[in-house]
Design an enzyme around this catalytic site. Structure first.
Site, PDB file in Angstrom:
ATOM      1  N   CYS A   1      -6.004  10.129  -3.446  1.00  0.00           N
ATOM      2  CA  CYS A   1      -5.574   8.734  -3.358  1.00  0.00           C
ATOM      3  C   CYS A   1      -6.786   7.853  -3.068  1.00  0.00           C
ATOM      4  O   CYS A   1      -7.606   8.166  -2.195  1.00  0.00           O
ATOM      5  CB  CYS A   1      -4.520   8.582  -2.256  1.00  0.00           C
TER       6      CYS A   1
ATOM      7  N   CYS B   1      -6.092   6.454   0.897  1.00  0.00           N
ATOM      8  CA  CYS B   1      -6.082   7.355   2.048  1.00  0.00           C
ATOM      9  C   CYS B   1      -6.847   8.656   1.811  1.00  0.00           C
ATOM     10  O   CYS B   1      -6.968   9.469   2.721  1.00  0.00           O
ATOM     11  CB  CYS B   1      -4.647   7.670   2.471  1.00  0.00           C
TER      12      CYS B   1
ATOM     13  N   CYS C   1      -3.318   3.179 -12.077  1.00  0.00           N
ATOM     14  CA  CYS C   1      -3.314   1.780 -12.502  1.00  0.00           C
ATOM     15  C   CYS C   1      -3.665   1.713 -13.979  1.00  0.00           C
ATOM     16  O   CYS C   1      -4.564   2.423 -14.450  1.00  0.00           O
ATOM     17  CB  CYS C   1      -4.324   0.980 -11.679  1.00  0.00           C
TER      18      CYS C   1
ATOM     19  N   CYS D   1      -7.305  -0.440 -14.360  1.00  0.00           N
ATOM     20  CA  CYS D   1      -8.585   0.069 -13.873  1.00  0.00           C
ATOM     21  C   CYS D   1      -8.454   1.567 -13.636  1.00  0.00           C
ATOM     22  O   CYS D   1      -7.450   2.182 -14.005  1.00  0.00           O
ATOM     23  CB  CYS D   1      -9.005  -0.665 -12.595  1.00  0.00           C
TER      24      CYS D   1
ATOM     25  N   CYS E   1      -1.227   7.000  -4.104  1.00  0.00           N
ATOM     26  CA  CYS E   1       0.060   7.649  -3.831  1.00  0.00           C
ATOM     27  C   CYS E   1       1.163   6.600  -3.781  1.00  0.00           C
ATOM     28  O   CYS E   1       0.926   5.418  -3.543  1.00  0.00           O
ATOM     29  CB  CYS E   1      -0.001   8.431  -2.516  1.00  0.00           C
TER      30      CYS E   1
ATOM     31  N   HIS F   1       0.632   2.754  -1.396  1.00  0.00           N
ATOM     32  CA  HIS F   1      -0.773   2.398  -1.600  1.00  0.00           C
ATOM     33  C   HIS F   1      -1.001   1.842  -3.008  1.00  0.00           C
ATOM     34  O   HIS F   1      -1.847   0.967  -3.190  1.00  0.00           O
ATOM     35  CB  HIS F   1      -1.661   3.618  -1.354  1.00  0.00           C
TER      36      HIS F   1
ATOM     37  N   HIS G   1      -3.434  -6.858 -10.481  1.00  0.00           N
ATOM     38  CA  HIS G   1      -2.983  -6.076 -11.636  1.00  0.00           C
ATOM     39  C   HIS G   1      -1.460  -5.967 -11.617  1.00  0.00           C
ATOM     40  O   HIS G   1      -0.839  -6.020 -10.555  1.00  0.00           O
ATOM     41  CB  HIS G   1      -3.618  -4.687 -11.619  1.00  0.00           C
TER      42      HIS G   1
ATOM     43  N   CYS H   1      43.462  28.730 -20.268  1.00  0.00           N
ATOM     44  CA  CYS H   1      42.339  27.978 -19.691  1.00  0.00           C
ATOM     45  C   CYS H   1      41.031  28.735 -19.873  1.00  0.00           C
ATOM     46  O   CYS H   1      39.960  28.121 -19.969  1.00  0.00           O
ATOM     47  CB  CYS H   1      42.601  27.678 -18.215  1.00  0.00           C
TER      48      CYS H   1
ATOM     49  N   HIS I   1      42.313  29.892 -11.915  1.00  0.00           N
ATOM     50  CA  HIS I   1      42.309  28.877 -12.973  1.00  0.00           C
ATOM     51  C   HIS I   1      40.866  28.534 -13.313  1.00  0.00           C
ATOM     52  O   HIS I   1      40.002  28.439 -12.430  1.00  0.00           O
ATOM     53  CB  HIS I   1      43.056  27.626 -12.507  1.00  0.00           C
TER      54      HIS I   1
END
Length: 548
Positions: free
Chosen positions: A60, A63, A73, A76, A81, A86, A96, A184, A462
């Site tokens: 990420c 973090c 993105c 870019c 995450c 974030h 963006h 059935c 059934h």
């Protein structure tokens, strides 16, 4: 959650504005394709659980934690995450608008505050994944040919004219079936056939026309009539009387109005449809049943005295699983634990196996694995236990079984199990992993489309059925059809489960053997006719010469 979607078209105006500009559209598609292609290459490289190459996952950008499901993105190179928002923070700070879920290809717009749909991106995602699957698939045969590439269907002039002359019929493809007297067991299997996409496409494309077929007591004709009724304008419950009567005539065990076993009817129906379908042969059959349900089971018996492994393959149409976990009890059962027990080695005593190499009776271990996966997997859970010949002493196993909506069958295949054994027995370098001979992991993925349930006791129970239709789930109780959910289906007491391959794999087209044989016989027949005609003409000439 607020939404900025266009109320009339339902589209994202921010994404539409980008596609209106050619340069921005090209840049966006380039980034989108690069992200999807990266994940597709990672996902389609099959790696074994025994040993994995140590590849660092992306981190990420905020973090620095490893990302199991990155969001990238589309403006870019940032990847973040989703859990701690974030990626949303990055979009807001940078100005963006769009990011993409690398795993699914879904696009999120920060201005609309929602995931948005665009057909161009959906087509790009599907085509890229399919192209990488095709290049990653290799078939283990002498020809070493790759997978047949997908070519989109483009109707010819004749097909366009045929389509324009047709009249669309309003139908749901969902219709209840009348209970004709404790039938059935038959209704739930027929509903699973109706929900089966391969059987549905076969009969709805007129591959077996009941009006042109001349076979007496043809079960495949009854299936054609069933699909015609289900996909008609009539929505009232339908009674498959003719199909029931034909099954009575071909199977004395199913005749009468007593309650029968749904799995027994399933196997009988498959055999009868196979026997009356086009392309039905006793060897390497390519009829619709074997093309849909047929796979291969491999049995490996290893002698503990000399280590020789004797393998044998057997055809299968379904897999019957005991309701016992890996520890042998009936608690906390899952489909995966039942499959692990099914493929777990079992000990054979000296009275059960005689080794060909040793020439003596010896202890051995036997293990089952799946040599060839069928397009449609059918599982039966052995809920009815018969400990003696007396049927009145039978009991029903009520243990719940958890089964998933999607299933990966790779760990239970012969190739993967053998590769895992080789890696455990030898100090093979990690460069052997992944193995391209196994193909992409997506070839082993299956999706649930129907579940047969049994309610009540063994003597007064059934059958009901859950089936998927247009990505919605429905519950079928004879003539009653009600909307349901996937959660309700997964929490039901399953007796049979049906899974279909998420991505079908195609080998290059080869003319079927029965077609080649038929053409050769036709040529030989014409040659015999010419020889008979020549012999007759010689006799006529000899008779004329004798008369002169």
């Amino acid at each position: 959650m607020s939404s900025g979607l266009d109320p009339e078209s339902g589209k994202c105006p921010h994404l539409s504005a980008i596609f209106d500009d050619d340069s921005e559209s090209a840049a966006l598609l380039s980034r989108y394709n690069a992200v999807v292609k990266w994940h597709a290459h990672c996902a389609h490289e099959f790696a074994y659980p025994a040993k994995r190459r140590k590849i660092a996952p992306p981190e990420c950008g905020v973090c620095q934690l490893p990302l199991s499901r990155p969001y990238a993105c589309l403006h870019c190179s940032m990847a973040c995450c989703w859990q701690d928002k974030h990626i949303q923070r990055h979009l807001q700070d940078s100005g963006h608008d769009l990011c993409v879920d690398v795993k699914t290809g879904y696009v999120f717009c920060i201005e609309c505050d929602d995931f948005v749909y665009d057909s161009t991106l959906v087509r790009a995602y599907s085509s890229l994944n399919l192209r990488i699957q095709e290049t990653a698939t290799r078939f283990e045969d002498k020809s070493k040919k790759g997978r047949e590439p997908f070519v989109a269907w483009v109707p010819s002039t004749q097909e366009v004219a045929a389509l324009e002359s047709t009249l669309p019929a309003p139908c749901q493809g969902r219709r209840g079936l009348l209970n004709l007297g404790q039938t059935c067991f038959m209704n739930v299997i027929l509903q699973s056939f109706i929900a089966n996409p391969l059987l549905r496409n076969y009969y709805l494309s007129d591959k077996h026309n009941s009006k042109l077929c001349k076979v007496k007591d043809c079960t495949s004709c009854e299936m054609d009539k069933l699909y015609s009724e289900i996909y008609s304008e009539n929505s009232t419950p339908y009674g498959p009387i003719d199909l029931l009567a034909k099954m009575w005539r071909v199977s004395s065990e199913l005749s009468g109005y007593a309650q029968q076993d749904a799995h027994e009817f399933f196997i009988t129906a498959l055999n009868q449809i196979h026997a009356t379908s086009r392309g039905s042969t006793s060897l390497q059959c390519i009829c619709i049943i074997h093309s849909t349900f047929a796979g291969l089971l491999q049995s490996d018996v290893k002698c503990e005295r000399c280590g020789k492994v004797a393998d044998k393959t057997d055809p299968m149409l379904d897999i019957s699983l005991e309701l016992k976990g890996e520890t042998g009890n009936e608690q906390t059962l899952t489909l995966a634990s039942c499959l692990r027990r099914f493929t777990h080695p079992e000990k054979l005593g000296p009275n059960e196996y005689s080794c060909e190499k040793c020439g003596k009776a010896s202890h051995a271990s036997k293990r089952l694995s799946i040599r060839k996966l069928p397009p449609v997997l059918s599982f039966q859970f052995k809920r009815f236990e018969h400990k003696s010949v007396d049927k009145s002493a039978a009991r029903k196993i009520e243990a719940p079984v958890r089964f998933p909506a999607s299933l990966n069958m790779a760990p239970y295949t012969t190739l993967v199990m053998h590769k895992q054994e080789q890696l455990k027995e030898s100090s093979a370098p990690a460069s052997l992993i992944p193995d391209r001979n196994l193909g992409p992991a997506s070839l082993y993925e299956y999706d649930l489309f129907a579940v047969v349930c049994h309610e009540g006791q063994i003597d007064n129970g059934h059958y009901t059925c859950f089936a998927r239709s247009h990505d919605e789930w429905y519950r079928y109780d004879d003539d009653k059809v009600t909307h349901s959910t996937l959660g309700a289906c997964l929490n039901s007491q399953a007796y049979m489960c049906f899974y279909v391959k998420r991505h079908l794999d195609y080998k290059p087209y080869v003319t079927p053997s029965y077609v080649v044989t038929r053409e050769q016989e036709a040529v030989k027949e014409k040659e015999r006719e010419r020889e008979k005609e020549a012999a007759r003409m010689r006799e006529v000439e000899d008779a004329l010469l004798a008369a002169i």
